[in-house]
Design a protein around this motif. Sequence first.
Motif, PDB file in Angstrom:
ATOM      1  N   THR A  25       5.252  -1.088   4.319  1.00  0.00           N
ATOM      2  CA  THR A  25       6.414  -0.763   3.482  1.00  0.00           C
ATOM      3  C   THR A  25       7.575  -0.401   4.405  1.00  0.00           C
ATOM      4  N   SER A  26       8.677  -0.073   3.826  1.00  0.00           N
ATOM      5  CA  SER A  26       9.840   0.293   4.637  1.00  0.00           C
ATOM      6  C   SER A  26       9.634   1.607   5.389  1.00  0.00           C
ATOM      7  N   VAL A  27       8.665   2.404   4.980  1.00  0.00           N
ATOM      8  CA  VAL A  27       8.414   3.681   5.658  1.00  0.00           C
ATOM      9  C   VAL A  27       7.188   3.635   6.568  1.00  0.00           C
ATOM     10  N   GLY A  28       6.528   2.500   6.675  1.00  0.00           N
ATOM     11  CA  GLY A  28       5.384   2.376   7.573  1.00  0.00           C
ATOM     12  C   GLY A  28       4.195   1.719   6.894  1.00  0.00           C
ATOM     13  N   TYR A  29       3.017   1.990   7.422  1.00  0.00           N
ATOM     14  CA  TYR A  29       1.783   1.388   6.922  1.00  0.00           C
ATOM     15  C   TYR A  29       0.999   2.380   6.077  1.00  0.00           C
ATOM     16  N   LEU A  30       0.300   1.843   5.062  1.00  0.00           N
ATOM     17  CA  LEU A  30      -0.543   2.655   4.204  1.00  0.00           C
ATOM     18  C   LEU A  30      -1.917   1.989   4.117  1.00  0.00           C
ATOM     19  N   PRO A  31      -2.974   2.675   4.574  1.00  0.00           N
ATOM     20  CA  PRO A  31      -4.323   2.107   4.459  1.00  0.00           C
ATOM     21  C   PRO A  31      -4.750   2.054   2.990  1.00  0.00           C
ATOM     22  N   ILE A  32      -5.236   0.883   2.576  1.00  0.00           N
ATOM     23  CA  ILE A  32      -5.633   0.659   1.190  1.00  0.00           C
ATOM     24  C   ILE A  32      -7.060   0.136   1.146  1.00  0.00           C
ATOM     25  N   LEU A  33      -7.890   0.767   0.319  1.00  0.00           N
ATOM     26  CA  LEU A  33      -9.232   0.273   0.051  1.00  0.00           C
ATOM     27  C   LEU A  33      -9.094  -0.781  -1.044  1.00  0.00           C
ATOM     28  N   LYS A  34      -9.478  -2.013  -0.726  1.00  0.00           N
ATOM     29  CA  LYS A  34      -9.351  -3.101  -1.691  1.00  0.00           C
ATOM     30  C   LYS A  34     -10.237  -2.819  -2.897  1.00  0.00           C
ATOM     31  N   GLY A  35      -9.800  -3.270  -4.033  1.00  0.00           N
ATOM     32  CA  GLY A  35     -10.575  -3.102  -5.248  1.00  0.00           C
ATOM     33  C   GLY A  35      -9.687  -3.246  -6.464  1.00  0.00           C
ATOM     34  N   ASP A  36     -10.257  -2.993  -7.624  1.00  0.00           N
ATOM     35  CA  ASP A  36      -9.497  -3.075  -8.852  1.00  0.00           C
ATOM     36  C   ASP A  36      -9.670  -1.768  -9.601  1.00  0.00           C
ATOM     37  N   PRO A  37      -8.783  -0.838  -9.417  1.00  0.00           N
ATOM     38  CA  PRO A  37      -7.504  -0.944  -8.693  1.00  0.00           C
ATOM     39  C   PRO A  37      -7.684  -0.609  -7.216  1.00  0.00           C
ATOM     40  N   PRO A  38      -6.761  -1.074  -6.373  1.00  0.00           N
ATOM     41  CA  PRO A  38      -6.788  -0.669  -4.958  1.00  0.00           C
ATOM     42  C   PRO A  38      -6.492   0.827  -4.854  1.00  0.00           C
ATOM     43  N   MET A  39      -7.069   1.457  -3.821  1.00  0.00           N
ATOM     44  CA  MET A  39      -6.881   2.900  -3.661  1.00  0.00           C
ATOM     45  C   MET A  39      -6.356   3.223  -2.270  1.00  0.00           C
ATOM     46  N   ALA A  40      -5.301   4.011  -2.220  1.00  0.00           N
ATOM     47  CA  ALA A  40      -4.702   4.428  -0.950  1.00  0.00           C
ATOM     48  C   ALA A  40      -5.540   5.521  -0.308  1.00  0.00           C
ATOM     49  N   GLU A  41      -5.633   5.482   1.008  1.00  0.00           N
ATOM     50  CA  GLU A  41      -6.257   6.552   1.794  1.00  0.00           C
ATOM     51  C   GLU A  41      -5.119   7.362   2.402  1.00  0.00           C
ATOM     52  N   VAL A  42      -4.825   8.497   1.808  1.00  0.00           N
ATOM     53  CA  VAL A  42      -3.735   9.340   2.282  1.00  0.00           C
ATOM     54  C   VAL A  42      -4.282  10.279   3.349  1.00  0.00           C
ATOM     55  N   ILE A  43      -3.702  10.221   4.539  1.00  0.00           N
ATOM     56  CA  ILE A  43      -4.108  11.076   5.656  1.00  0.00           C
ATOM     57  C   ILE A  43      -2.945  12.029   5.909  1.00  0.00           C
ATOM     58  N   CYS A  44      -3.161  13.295   5.629  1.00  0.00           N
ATOM     59  CA  CYS A  44      -2.074  14.279   5.663  1.00  0.00           C
ATOM     60  C   CYS A  44      -1.625  14.658   7.070  1.00  0.00           C
ATOM     61  N   ASP A  45      -2.452  14.444   8.057  1.00  0.00           N
ATOM     62  CA  ASP A  45      -2.104  14.726   9.450  1.00  0.00           C
ATOM     63  C   ASP A  45      -1.416  13.479  10.022  1.00  0.00           C
ATOM     64  N   ASP A  46      -0.113  13.568  10.270  1.00  0.00           N
ATOM     65  CA  ASP A  46       0.650  12.400  10.724  1.00  0.00           C
ATOM     66  C   ASP A  46       0.110  11.818  12.025  1.00  0.00           C
ATOM     67  N   GLY A  47      -0.270  12.667  12.966  1.00  0.00           N
ATOM     68  CA  GLY A  47      -0.801  12.181  14.227  1.00  0.00           C
ATOM     69  C   GLY A  47      -2.102  11.426  14.042  1.00  0.00           C
ATOM     70  N   LEU A  48      -2.977  11.953  13.199  1.00  0.00           N
ATOM     71  CA  LEU A  48      -4.242  11.293  12.898  1.00  0.00           C
ATOM     72  C   LEU A  48      -3.990   9.979  12.166  1.00  0.00           C
ATOM     73  N   ALA A  49      -3.078   9.994  11.206  1.00  0.00           N
ATOM     74  CA  ALA A  49      -2.742   8.774  10.468  1.00  0.00           C
ATOM     75  C   ALA A  49      -2.235   7.692  11.417  1.00  0.00           C
ATOM     76  N   ASP A  50      -1.385   8.061  12.360  1.00  0.00           N
ATOM     77  CA  ASP A  50      -0.873   7.097  13.338  1.00  0.00           C
ATOM     78  C   ASP A  50      -2.004   6.494  14.159  1.00  0.00           C
ATOM     79  N   GLN A  51      -2.974   7.316  14.554  1.00  0.00           N
ATOM     80  CA  GLN A  51      -4.106   6.817  15.340  1.00  0.00           C
ATOM     81  C   GLN A  51      -4.982   5.883  14.510  1.00  0.00           C
TER      82      GLN A  51
END
Length: 68
Positions: A25-51
């Motif tokens: 997206t315009s703000v970066g990448y978002l990990p998504i678990l494929k499925g119906d419906p797809p589900m986002a994996e929100v990682i609250c630690d920015d450093g960990l999310a970047d890794q």
Amino acid sequence: MNDRDLLEFEPMWTTERDRWELWRTSVGYLPILKGDPPMAEVICDDGLADQVIAKMLAAGVTVVARPD
């Protein structure tokens, strides 16, 4: 954050890599678990999310451009 935290997400770019995709997206990448419906994996630690995202990109996880 420690290495153990990162290891908890390791299946996202190894054994379960085909179940995940990265939505770009315009703000970066978002990990998504494929499925119906797809589900986002929100990682609250920015450093960990970047890794996690860097590992997923390096492993060739599919990137999908999503409109905001």
